[in-house]
Structures are given as C-alpha cells and as structure tokens.
Design a protein around this motif. Structure first.
Motif, mmCIF file in Angstrom:
data_model
loop_
_atom_site.group_PDB
_atom_site.id
_atom_site.type_symbol
_atom_site.label_atom_id
_atom_site.label_comp_id
_atom_site.label_asym_id
_atom_site.label_seq_id
_atom_site.Cartn_x
_atom_site.Cartn_y
_atom_site.Cartn_z
ATOM 1 N N LEU A 37 0.860 -1.184 0.000
ATOM 2 C CA LEU A 37 0.000 0.000 0.000
ATOM 3 C C LEU A 37 0.898 1.236 0.000
ATOM 4 N N VAL A 38 0.671 2.120 -0.975
ATOM 5 C CA VAL A 38 1.423 3.378 -1.062
ATOM 6 C C VAL A 38 0.435 4.513 -0.834
ATOM 7 N N LEU A 39 0.736 5.376 0.134
ATOM 8 C CA LEU A 39 -0.174 6.476 0.460
ATOM 9 C C LEU A 39 0.459 7.823 0.129
ATOM 10 N N GLY A 40 -0.091 8.472 -0.892
ATOM 11 C CA GLY A 40 0.196 9.895 -1.129
ATOM 12 C C GLY A 40 -1.070 10.620 -0.702
ATOM 13 N N ASP A 41 -1.406 11.693 -1.437
ATOM 14 C CA ASP A 41 -2.729 12.284 -1.179
ATOM 15 C C ASP A 41 -3.807 11.253 -1.505
ATOM 16 N N GLU A 42 -3.505 10.428 -2.508
ATOM 17 C CA GLU A 42 -4.388 9.301 -2.820
ATOM 18 C C GLU A 42 -3.638 8.007 -2.523
ATOM 19 N N GLY A 43 -4.405 6.943 -2.319
ATOM 20 C CA GLY A 43 -3.773 5.663 -1.990
ATOM 21 C C GLY A 43 -3.755 4.721 -3.179
ATOM 22 N N GLY A 130 2.482 13.592 -3.898
ATOM 23 C CA GLY A 130 3.583 13.319 -2.967
ATOM 24 C C GLY A 130 4.262 11.982 -3.208
ATOM 25 N N LYS A 131 3.640 11.126 -3.953
ATOM 26 C CA LYS A 131 4.234 9.835 -4.339
ATOM 27 C C LYS A 131 3.942 9.608 -5.813
ATOM 28 N N THR A 132 4.979 9.236 -6.562
ATOM 29 C CA THR A 132 4.811 9.034 -8.003
ATOM 30 C C THR A 132 5.153 7.592 -8.364
ATOM 31 N N GLU A 152 9.043 6.494 -7.349
ATOM 32 C CA GLU A 152 10.199 7.344 -7.646
ATOM 33 C C GLU A 152 10.784 8.020 -6.404
ATOM 34 N N GLU A 153 9.956 8.604 -5.543
ATOM 35 C CA GLU A 153 10.480 9.379 -4.401
ATOM 36 C C GLU A 153 11.306 8.508 -3.453
ATOM 37 N N ASP A 154 10.861 7.279 -3.240
ATOM 38 C CA ASP A 154 11.539 6.408 -2.267
ATOM 39 C C ASP A 154 12.428 5.365 -2.936
ATOM 40 N N LYS A 155 12.431 5.374 -4.260
ATOM 41 C CA LYS A 155 13.234 4.429 -5.051
ATOM 42 C C LYS A 155 12.944 2.965 -4.663
ATOM 43 N N VAL A 156 11.660 2.685 -4.561
ATOM 44 C CA VAL A 156 11.231 1.317 -4.243
ATOM 45 C C VAL A 156 10.741 0.650 -5.523
#
Ligand code: FEO
Length: 392
Positions: A37-43, A130-132, A152-156
């Motif tokens: 699960l990746v949470l930016g403004d949207e999940g 906030g997460k791409t 991209e932001e966390d390089k995962v």
C-alpha cells in the motif's frame, strides 16, 4: 500486522504458513503473497493476495486506511496468486481504478474481472500527490503481461515475481533469513532460469532505475539490492559450479550402489556431488532438482530397466531438467537390466536432450553390480569429476 517499508509505504501481504509446495517449489517454511500500500494524497494498492486469504488482507488494509476510499489498484501480474482478490476489492470499492498493461487487462477480463481499467504503457506515471508511481513493462518476466511499478520518491521497485522467494520471514527483511539465497535460487531455477535472456534485459532496466529497495511478490524485501541482482546475473549467465548431479532410479538398490560408487569417484577429485533418488522428488518438490541441475557441470543418469526402457519417474525428472539445460555440461549414463541390455543407450539420448552429451560409454550391469563393476563406476566418476574440475 502491516510492515512499514518506507514513509507511507506498507507491506500488507499475508503469510501462508501451511504452504508446503508452490509451483513445485518445496516450501518447508511456508510462503507469502505480497501486496503493498502506497499512500500519497491518494492511496494505491500494488497487487493483491491469493483469494482464500482475502479477509485477513482486508483487515490489514483497514488497519491503515479505508479500503472503500483507496483510489488506485496496480496490477503488475494477472496470475491468481496476485489477482484473485481483485473482484472482492471491486465489490467493496467499485470506483477503484485498475491500472495494468493492455495484455493484463485482456487476461483479467478473461478471468471475469469487470473493473474501471486504466491501461498503462512503459514509462507512464501515476501521481498520487507526494508519491509518483512509474510503470515499467517487462514482458515475459515472467508472463507476457507482466510489469513492474517503481516508486520514484523512495526508489522502491515493486518487481512482481522477479527477485522473489517462497519463505516466511516475520520481519519481511531478506537479510534476516540465513538461507535466503537457497530459497531465492530455487525460485529462480523454476520460474526464471528458462527465461534467462529476458532476465538479463530486466537487470538492465533495474540498473537504470537504481532502486534502494526491491519488493517482490513473494518472500522478503531486499534492501541489499546488489546482492540479489548480482545473484540473478550469475544464475542467468554462468550458474555452473564444479558440481556433479547424480540422478537415479533404483528399486532393489542395485543402481543405487552404482550411483554411490560414481559419487565416491567424483568426490575423490574435489568436485561437489549431489546424489538424488528420483523418489525424493515426491517429498522435496521439483525446484531443488532444478537448482542443482542449473549449477551442475556434470550430470550422471542411472536407471533400472523397466519393460525395456527407463523408469518413468526418471523420465519425469529429465523432462523437468530440460527447463534449465545449458550447453557445455558433461553426461554419464549407468544402469541395470535383467532381460536385455541397452538401458544406457536410452539414457545417453536423455543426456543429449539435456545438452549434457555423454563423454564416454555408459556402464550397465545385469541384475547386480559386482565389485569389479563398482570399481568401474568409481573410475568413471573420477573421470567425470576431473573433467568438471578442469583436470584432464
Ligand atoms: Fe506469483 Fe506468477 O505469480
């Protein structure tokens, strides 16, 4: 419990503690179906889990966020261990956008999934605020529709089945599993060794992405990215070690005595020996055999004679070994007969089909090996061992 991978990135998969065989891979420590699960403004959910575990999965998601409000579901791969919960997610959240490749959409629709599909292509991105997420198409790694997703932001890198293993680690950290390389190797041998050319292309893509963390669909997460990518490179290009695989079928232990004598001869040269009775396949699955076959420079095949031919279970094993065949291996045949000779000629044909052509005539005995026969086996084993070790 969910496990935090990075800021606002969670593992929300499930452990299958009772799993003992997965696609023929022995899983004595169980296995996992990973979802993230990746949470930016949207999940965004990345893949799902095998449907029998849906309720546990749902509760895990609900412990972090409202499943009914998650906007996106990324489907990297359509195989049911990852996709069979999609219908239940859509039942709860009909508006969720299902992002996948065009081929994946076709597969999912053929499986009866009716969703709010968004077809993505290589290089497309999804901004969650906030997460791409970037999508990377990797056809035949390992199905035609497969893709990876890169945060991209966390390089995962969410790498689907590639870099996976089937073993439970409560921390989901690969480095916490002492024998993680053996688990990863078994997984690789069965799923990815037949696709080595594609694996090398995948490694190039992975290198360009330069992930800091690799999150596969099964087994723990790799934070030492170099470790698993180096292993994949070696296993795809030159996995062979100074190893001889001796594979045999024996009912009355006569062929087994020959196998053990060959093993003695090989061991006397310093080469590694792996001795396997095909009966073992019933207990340990196929993948151990494939991992050993992948690494062996020499393969010795032995069989009793049944109705003039090779014991069927040995033929089953050799048909599996064809999945990991590679040029340059050496073969040796041995066997026993009662009514009529010729078993080693048939075994030699199998060795050729494995790209392990026999380097000398096979050894065959009538009923039981004499001490002289066993000595001949030891000498043949020594000859094979020396060749494998590069000693002429
Ligand atoms: Fe883990 Fe190809 O599914």
């Amino acid at each position: 419990m969910p496990i935090k991978i990075a800021e606002n990135v969670f593992w929300i998969g499930v452990f299958d503690w009772k799993l003992r065989v997965f696609h023929g891979i022995a899983t004595p420590k169980g296995g996992t179906y990973n979802s993230y699960l990746v949470l930016g403004d949207e999940g965004a959910l990345i893949d799902t889990v095998y449907e029998p575990f849906f309720e546990e999965y749902r509760q895990k998601i609900m412990g972090i966020t409202d499943l009914g409000k998650v906007r996106h579901l990324i489907v990297n791969h359509a195989e049911p261990d990852h996709s069979s919960s999609i219908k239940k997610i859509i039942d709860i959240n009909p508006e969720i956008k299902v992002h996948c490749t065009v081929r994946c959409k076709e597969f999912l629709e053929a499986m009866g999934v009716k969703g709010n599909f968004v077809v993505v292509k290589d290089g497309d991105t999804l901004n969650l605020g906030g997460k791409t997420l970037r999508f990377v198409e990797v056809p035949m790694l390992h199905w035609p529709e497969t893709m990876w997703t890169f945060l991209e932001e966390d390089k995962v890198l969410f790498s689907c089945d590639m870099f996976g293993s089937q073993v439970i680690s409560s921390t989901m950290v690969a480095e916490d599993v002492t024998d993680i390389e053996a688990h990863a190797k078994r997984y690789f041998a069965l799923i990815f060794r037949p696709l080595s050319t594609m694996v090398l292309k995948g490694l190039e893509k992975c290198e360009k992405l330069a992930p800091s963390i690799i999150c596969p669909s099964h087994g723990p997460v790799w934070r030492d990215v170099r470790r698993i990518t180096d292993l994949y490179r070696r296993w795809s290009t030159s996995p062979e070690r100074n190893k001889v695989l001796i594979l045999y079928s024996s009912i009355w232990h006569d062929v087994e005595k020959m196998a053990k004598a060959i093993a003695e001869g090989v061991a006397s040269t310093g080469a590694e020996v792996v001795l396997k009775d095909v009966e073992e396949l019933s207990y340990n699955g196929w993948a151990d055999l494939l991992a050993e076959g992948m690494e062996a420079k020499g393969i010795a095949l032995g069989s009793l004679t049944i109705l003039g031919g090779i014991f069927p279970q040995l033929l089953y094993a050799t048909s599996l070994l064809r999945l990991v065949k590679a040029k340059g291996k050496l073969g040796l045949s041995f066997g026993a007969y009662g009514w009529g000779p010729g078993i080693t000629r048939k075994l030699d044909d199998e060795l050729r089909a494995l790209e392990a052509p026999p380097f000398r005539n096979g050894i065959e005995v009538r009923f039981s090996p004499t001490e002289r026969d066993l000595q001949a086996c030891r000498e043949a084993g020594r000859e094979l061992g020396n060749k494998v070790m590069g000693v002429s």
